[in-house]
Design an enzyme around this catalytic site. Structure first.
Site, PDB file in Angstrom:
ATOM      1  N   TYR A  68       0.809  -1.221   0.000  1.00 59.48           N
ATOM      2  CA  TYR A  68       0.000   0.000   0.000  1.00 59.48           C
ATOM      3  C   TYR A  68       0.842   1.272   0.000  1.00 59.48           C
ATOM      4  O   TYR A  68       0.291   2.369  -0.135  1.00 59.48           O
ATOM      5  CB  TYR A  68      -0.906   0.032   1.244  1.00 59.48           C
ATOM      6  CG  TYR A  68      -1.869  -1.112   1.343  1.00 59.48           C
ATOM      7  CD1 TYR A  68      -2.984  -1.186   0.513  1.00 59.48           C
ATOM      8  CD2 TYR A  68      -1.684  -2.127   2.287  1.00 59.48           C
ATOM      9  CE1 TYR A  68      -3.879  -2.245   0.607  1.00 59.48           C
ATOM     10  CE2 TYR A  68      -2.576  -3.179   2.386  1.00 59.48           C
ATOM     11  CZ  TYR A  68      -3.662  -3.236   1.548  1.00 59.48           C
ATOM     12  OH  TYR A  68      -4.555  -4.286   1.645  1.00 59.48           O
ATOM     13  N   HIS A 110      -4.065   6.662  -1.244  1.00 59.46           N
ATOM     14  CA  HIS A 110      -4.644   6.652   0.102  1.00 59.46           C
ATOM     15  C   HIS A 110      -3.574   6.785   1.182  1.00 59.46           C
ATOM     16  O   HIS A 110      -3.890   7.071   2.339  1.00 59.46           O
ATOM     17  CB  HIS A 110      -5.406   5.332   0.295  1.00 59.46           C
ATOM     18  CG  HIS A 110      -6.717   5.472   1.013  1.00 59.46           C
ATOM     19  ND1 HIS A 110      -7.408   6.654   1.113  1.00 59.46           N
ATOM     20  CD2 HIS A 110      -7.473   4.543   1.680  1.00 59.46           C
ATOM     21  CE1 HIS A 110      -8.530   6.459   1.791  1.00 59.46           C
ATOM     22  NE2 HIS A 110      -8.588   5.198   2.161  1.00 59.46           N
ATOM     23  N   TYR A 169      -5.318  -0.471   9.854  1.00 62.96           N
ATOM     24  CA  TYR A 169      -5.761  -0.064   8.526  1.00 62.96           C
ATOM     25  C   TYR A 169      -6.542   1.235   8.625  1.00 62.96           C
ATOM     26  O   TYR A 169      -7.009   1.634   9.687  1.00 62.96           O
ATOM     27  CB  TYR A 169      -6.594  -1.174   7.879  1.00 62.96           C
ATOM     28  CG  TYR A 169      -5.739  -2.326   7.405  1.00 62.96           C
ATOM     29  CD1 TYR A 169      -5.158  -2.302   6.139  1.00 62.96           C
ATOM     30  CD2 TYR A 169      -5.480  -3.422   8.232  1.00 62.96           C
ATOM     31  CE1 TYR A 169      -4.348  -3.343   5.706  1.00 62.96           C
ATOM     32  CE2 TYR A 169      -4.668  -4.461   7.815  1.00 62.96           C
ATOM     33  CZ  TYR A 169      -4.107  -4.416   6.545  1.00 62.96           C
ATOM     34  OH  TYR A 169      -3.288  -5.427   6.129  1.00 62.96           O
ATOM     35  N   ASN A 200      -9.445   2.282   7.911  1.00 64.16           N
ATOM     36  CA  ASN A 200     -10.810   2.305   8.439  1.00 64.16           C
ATOM     37  C   ASN A 200     -10.885   2.225   9.957  1.00 64.16           C
ATOM     38  O   ASN A 200     -11.929   2.502  10.546  1.00 64.16           O
ATOM     39  CB  ASN A 200     -11.635   1.153   7.838  1.00 64.16           C
ATOM     40  CG  ASN A 200     -11.837   1.311   6.354  1.00 64.16           C
ATOM     41  OD1 ASN A 200     -11.332   2.241   5.732  1.00 64.16           O
ATOM     42  ND2 ASN A 200     -12.574   0.391   5.760  1.00 64.16           N
ATOM     43  N   ASP A 224      -5.427  12.011   2.504  1.00 56.62           N
ATOM     44  CA  ASP A 224      -5.778  12.223   1.102  1.00 56.62           C
ATOM     45  C   ASP A 224      -7.190  12.782   1.013  1.00 56.62           C
ATOM     46  O   ASP A 224      -8.036  12.517   1.867  1.00 56.62           O
ATOM     47  CB  ASP A 224      -5.673  10.912   0.328  1.00 56.62           C
ATOM     48  CG  ASP A 224      -6.601   9.831   0.908  1.00 56.62           C
ATOM     49  OD1 ASP A 224      -6.472   9.523   2.104  1.00 56.62           O
ATOM     50  OD2 ASP A 224      -7.450   9.322   0.162  1.00 56.62           O
ATOM     51  N   ASN A 249     -13.113   7.155   5.305  1.00 54.70           N
ATOM     52  CA  ASN A 249     -13.328   6.255   6.438  1.00 54.70           C
ATOM     53  C   ASN A 249     -12.357   6.484   7.589  1.00 54.70           C
ATOM     54  O   ASN A 249     -12.697   6.255   8.752  1.00 54.70           O
ATOM     55  CB  ASN A 249     -13.250   4.803   5.973  1.00 54.70           C
ATOM     56  CG  ASN A 249     -14.442   4.418   5.116  1.00 54.70           C
ATOM     57  OD1 ASN A 249     -15.547   4.895   5.333  1.00 54.70           O
ATOM     58  ND2 ASN A 249     -14.216   3.552   4.134  1.00 54.70           N
TER      59      ASN A 249
END
Length: 209
Positions: A33, A38, A85, A87, A112, A133
């Site tokens: 990632y 993100h 993560y 969220n 972001d 989120n």
């Protein structure tokens, strides 16, 4: 502060606490990632740590933390990257605030932002999460008033591409050419908030070029 506290000698620790900011760069953990749109908040966190000459280390909270002063006698930044993560960013952020005994108005979240054009930085305090989120979860977990947000513009996806897919893709080749300047601008914005306050920082970064 009580009446007697007015006459209590100020300790060095008091001054440090009053001038400390928790800066959280949002993203997802893992090498897969790291280059995603993100994860631009964590890219800014890396830039800030490099400027401070600090290294991210494991922490008692579920985060990695780098600490340092912007200048001698100046604001102290606690720069954090949650291990969770995106969220579920709220838990680590809440734990960090408690660990450092900081109120939520000393929190700066770098993230972001689809609703801001790419290569643009915007600052705000509070406001709706806009479908982000990470911001949604932090707002739920803190629940103690608005925090400052450094919104790093990534723009909207082209055509009919789903926004969720767009943010989990790496920046395009063309975007990567401008990305270092965008990350630098966002780091400058964090420093401006910590040094000069939100309003002054907004006047600087929201003014036409």
């Amino acid at each position: 502060m009580g009446f007697l506290d007015l006459f209590r000698p100020r300790r060095k620790d008091d001054t440090v606490a009053e001038n400390t900011w928790l800066v959280v760069g949002l993203g997802n953990p893992g090498a897969q990632y790291a280059g995603n749109r993100h994860n631009v908040g964590q890219m800014v966190a890396d830039e800030l740590a490099a400027r401070l000459g600090a290294t991210f280390k494991s922490h008692k909270t579920p985060s990695r933390v780098a600490e340092g002063f912007l200048r001698p006698g100046g604001p102290k930044l606690v720069v954090a990257k949650p291990n969770s993560y995106m969220n579920t960013s709220g838990g680590p952020v809440s734990a960090l605030l408690k660990f450092y005994s900081l109120p939520v108005d000393r929190l700066i979240v770098v993230h972001d932002e689809l609703d801001v054009p790419f290569d643009t930085v915007r600052l705000k305090q509070g406001g709706g999460h806009g479908g982000h989120n990470g911001i949604r979860d932090i707002s739920k977990a803190t629940d103690a008033g608005p925090f400052t947000r450094v919104r790093v513009g990534i723009g909207r996806p082209p055509g009919r591409q789903d926004a969720a897919d767009f943010v989990l893709k790496d920046f395009s080749g063309t975007e990567r050419q401008a990305l270092p300047n965008l990350i630098s601008d966002a780091a400058d914005a964090v420093e401006a908030v910590a040094s000069d306050g939100l309003v002054a920082a907004q006047q600087r970064f929201h003014s036409p070029a």
